[in-house]
Motif scaffolding. Structure first.
Motif, PDB file in Angstrom:
ATOM      1  N   ALA A  74     -70.501 -19.230  -3.812  1.00  0.00           N
ATOM      2  CA  ALA A  74     -70.601 -18.891  -5.239  1.00  0.00           C
ATOM      3  C   ALA A  74     -70.283 -17.422  -5.504  1.00  0.00           C
ATOM      4  CB  ALA A  74     -71.997 -19.228  -5.753  1.00  0.00           C
ATOM      5  N   LEU A  75     -70.559 -16.539  -4.534  1.00  0.00           N
ATOM      6  CA  LEU A  75     -70.262 -15.112  -4.714  1.00  0.00           C
ATOM      7  C   LEU A  75     -68.762 -14.842  -4.673  1.00  0.00           C
ATOM      8  CD1 LEU A  75     -72.844 -13.055  -2.614  1.00  0.00           C
ATOM      9  CD2 LEU A  75     -72.456 -12.917  -5.069  1.00  0.00           C
ATOM     10  N   GLY A  76     -68.042 -15.601  -3.868  1.00  0.00           N
ATOM     11  CA  GLY A  76     -66.614 -15.350  -3.710  1.00  0.00           C
ATOM     12  C   GLY A  76     -66.379 -14.171  -2.782  1.00  0.00           C
ATOM     13  N   LYS A  77     -65.144 -13.694  -2.743  1.00  0.00           N
ATOM     14  CA  LYS A  77     -64.775 -12.578  -1.846  1.00  0.00           C
ATOM     15  C   LYS A  77     -64.972 -11.212  -2.516  1.00  0.00           C
ATOM     16  CE  LYS A  77     -62.508 -14.798   1.678  1.00  0.00           C
ATOM     17  NZ  LYS A  77     -63.495 -15.130   2.663  1.00  0.00           N
ATOM     18  N   ASP A  78     -64.921 -11.163  -3.845  1.00  0.00           N
ATOM     19  CA  ASP A  78     -65.064  -9.897  -4.567  1.00  0.00           C
ATOM     20  C   ASP A  78     -66.514  -9.711  -4.989  1.00  0.00           C
ATOM     21  OD1 ASP A  78     -62.303  -9.282  -4.400  1.00  0.00           O
ATOM     22  OD2 ASP A  78     -61.914 -10.667  -6.055  1.00  0.00           O
ATOM     23  N   VAL A  79     -67.227  -8.896  -4.221  1.00  0.00           N
ATOM     24  CA  VAL A  79     -68.662  -8.706  -4.427  1.00  0.00           C
ATOM     25  C   VAL A  79     -68.949  -7.232  -4.633  1.00  0.00           C
ATOM     26  CG1 VAL A  79     -70.931  -9.029  -3.357  1.00  0.00           C
ATOM     27  CG2 VAL A  79     -69.123 -10.696  -2.956  1.00  0.00           C
ATOM     28  N   CYS A  80     -69.912  -6.938  -5.506  1.00  0.00           N
ATOM     29  CA  CYS A  80     -70.313  -5.553  -5.730  1.00  0.00           C
ATOM     30  C   CYS A  80     -71.834  -5.473  -5.827  1.00  0.00           C
ATOM     31  CB  CYS A  80     -69.667  -4.998  -7.004  1.00  0.00           C
ATOM     32  SG  CYS A  80     -70.200  -5.832  -8.502  1.00  0.00           S
ATOM     33  N   PRO A  81     -72.402  -4.289  -5.565  1.00  0.00           N
ATOM     34  CA  PRO A  81     -73.854  -4.145  -5.741  1.00  0.00           C
ATOM     35  C   PRO A  81     -74.200  -4.112  -7.224  1.00  0.00           C
ATOM     36  CG  PRO A  81     -72.870  -2.083  -4.971  1.00  0.00           C
ATOM     37  CD  PRO A  81     -71.772  -3.090  -5.029  1.00  0.00           C
ATOM     38  N   ALA A  82     -75.354  -4.654  -7.565  1.00  0.00           N
ATOM     39  CA  ALA A  82     -75.824  -4.620  -8.951  1.00  0.00           C
ATOM     40  C   ALA A  82     -76.150  -3.180  -9.324  1.00  0.00           C
ATOM     41  CB  ALA A  82     -77.051  -5.500  -9.109  1.00  0.00           C
ATOM     42  N   PRO A  83     -75.950  -2.817 -10.590  1.00  0.00           N
ATOM     43  CA  PRO A  83     -76.245  -1.443 -11.009  1.00  0.00           C
ATOM     44  C   PRO A  83     -77.736  -1.156 -11.163  1.00  0.00           C
ATOM     45  CG  PRO A  83     -75.430  -2.725 -12.857  1.00  0.00           C
ATOM     46  CD  PRO A  83     -75.350  -3.615 -11.652  1.00  0.00           C
ATOM     47  N   VAL A  84     -78.595  -2.063 -10.707  1.00  0.00           N
ATOM     48  CA  VAL A  84     -80.038  -1.846 -10.760  1.00  0.00           C
ATOM     49  C   VAL A  84     -80.409  -0.901  -9.629  1.00  0.00           C
ATOM     50  CG1 VAL A  84     -82.295  -2.957 -10.656  1.00  0.00           C
ATOM     51  CG2 VAL A  84     -80.359  -4.175 -11.662  1.00  0.00           C
ATOM     52  N   PRO A  85     -80.890   0.285  -9.953  1.00  0.00           N
ATOM     53  CA  PRO A  85     -81.171   1.253  -8.887  1.00  0.00           C
ATOM     54  C   PRO A  85     -82.436   0.912  -8.104  1.00  0.00           C
ATOM     55  CG  PRO A  85     -81.813   2.157 -11.000  1.00  0.00           C
ATOM     56  CD  PRO A  85     -81.187   0.809 -11.272  1.00  0.00           C
ATOM     57  N   SER A  86     -82.385   1.158  -6.826  1.00  0.00           N
ATOM     58  CA  SER A  86     -83.560   1.089  -5.962  1.00  0.00           C
ATOM     59  C   SER A  86     -83.802   2.520  -5.510  1.00  0.00           C
ATOM     60  CB  SER A  86     -83.279   0.178  -4.767  1.00  0.00           C
ATOM     61  OG  SER A  86     -84.330   0.281  -3.839  1.00  0.00           O
ATOM     62  N   LEU A  87     -85.026   2.976  -5.558  1.00  0.00           N
ATOM     63  CA  LEU A  87     -85.318   4.367  -5.213  1.00  0.00           C
ATOM     64  C   LEU A  87     -84.966   4.728  -3.780  1.00  0.00           C
ATOM     65  CD1 LEU A  87     -88.767   4.937  -6.945  1.00  0.00           C
ATOM     66  CD2 LEU A  87     -86.549   5.858  -7.605  1.00  0.00           C
ATOM     67  N   HIS A  88     -85.157   3.782  -2.856  1.00  0.00           N
ATOM     68  CA  HIS A  88     -85.043   4.135  -1.449  1.00  0.00           C
ATOM     69  C   HIS A  88     -83.926   3.401  -0.711  1.00  0.00           C
ATOM     70  CE1 HIS A  88     -88.738   6.184  -2.216  1.00  0.00           C
ATOM     71  NE2 HIS A  88     -89.311   5.070  -2.581  1.00  0.00           N
ATOM     72  N   LEU A  89     -83.257   2.449  -1.356  1.00  0.00           N
ATOM     73  CA  LEU A  89     -82.223   1.656  -0.702  1.00  0.00           C
ATOM     74  C   LEU A  89     -81.006   1.568  -1.604  1.00  0.00           C
ATOM     75  CD1 LEU A  89     -81.521  -0.316   1.680  1.00  0.00           C
ATOM     76  CD2 LEU A  89     -82.434  -2.134   0.246  1.00  0.00           C
ATOM     77  N   ARG A  90     -79.824   1.878  -1.038  1.00  0.00           N
ATOM     78  CA  ARG A  90     -78.598   1.728  -1.823  1.00  0.00           C
ATOM     79  C   ARG A  90     -77.475   1.224  -0.928  1.00  0.00           C
ATOM     80  NH1 ARG A  90     -74.717   5.882  -1.839  1.00  0.00           N
ATOM     81  NH2 ARG A  90     -75.261   7.554  -0.417  1.00  0.00           N
ATOM     82  N   ILE A  91     -76.666   0.353  -1.487  1.00  0.00           N
ATOM     83  CA  ILE A  91     -75.527  -0.196  -0.754  1.00  0.00           C
ATOM     84  C   ILE A  91     -74.393   0.812  -0.829  1.00  0.00           C
ATOM     85  CG2 ILE A  91     -73.799  -2.031  -0.712  1.00  0.00           C
ATOM     86  CD1 ILE A  91     -75.976  -3.921  -1.759  1.00  0.00           C
TER      87      ILE A  91
END
Length: 174
Positions: A74-91
């Motif tokens: 369902a995600l397909g090949k074109d994937v990006c991180p959501a713009p929801v910030p996490s304070l300590h973890l980022r892709i």
């Protein structure tokens, strides 16, 4: 009076032979196979999301964590991180794997001691209704209690400076 033996079943760990050793026979310790696996563990959850266990980390240290997610059609090949910030973890990078799935690279700041769980979301660039959550689960030890053996896929990339007020030369207000 003989003490009664009590046995507790635990998942993972060390198991000692139940039989008493015979004269001259060496005693044996058996390690569960999971202990030999020193890589980041990715586990699919029932709801279609993923749990990523990265093992022991040290507080006030910054880590690069790399893991592979299985293919989510369902995600397909074109994937990006959501713009929801996490304070300590980022892709920091998402790359499709030729044999299917995604290689995900992220940066994690182990803020304080304890069992910590941070979450990021992956979005499909072709289907806006698809979102996969990835929970990164770490056991963080105090910065003064030794050095953990990092799992394959985890690399320390920095240490945060610890502020100590006793080292300050500021005299305060007059």
């Amino acid at each position: 009076m003989a003490a009664s033996k009590k046995s507790c079943a635990k998942a993972g760990g060390v198991r000692f032979s139940e039989e008493p050793p015979s004269a001259g026979a060496p005693s044996h310790v058996h390690f569960d196979e999971k202990l030999h696996d020193s890589v980041v563990m990715v586990t699919p959850e029932d709801d279609g999301n993923f749990m990523v266990k990265v093992g022991f980390l040290k507080a006030q240290h910054r880590y690069e964590i790399v893991f592979n997610l299985p293919e989510v059609p369902a995600l397909g090949k074109d994937v990006c991180p959501a713009p929801v910030p996490s304070l300590h973890l980022r892709i920091t990078d998402i790359t499709p794997i030729p044999e299917g799935g995604l290689k995900v690279t992220c940066e994690y700041m182990a803020q304080h001691e304890g069992v910590l769980c941070e979450e990021v979301q992956l979005l499909s660039e072709t289907n806006e209704d698809v979102c996969v959550k990835v929970k990164v689960h770490a056991r963080v030890m105090d910065r003064h209690h030794g050095t953990p053996m990092l799992l394959e896929g985890v690399r320390c990339i920095g240490v945060e400076v610890e502020y100590d007020s006793e080292q300050s030369d500021w005299q305060g207000f007059d």
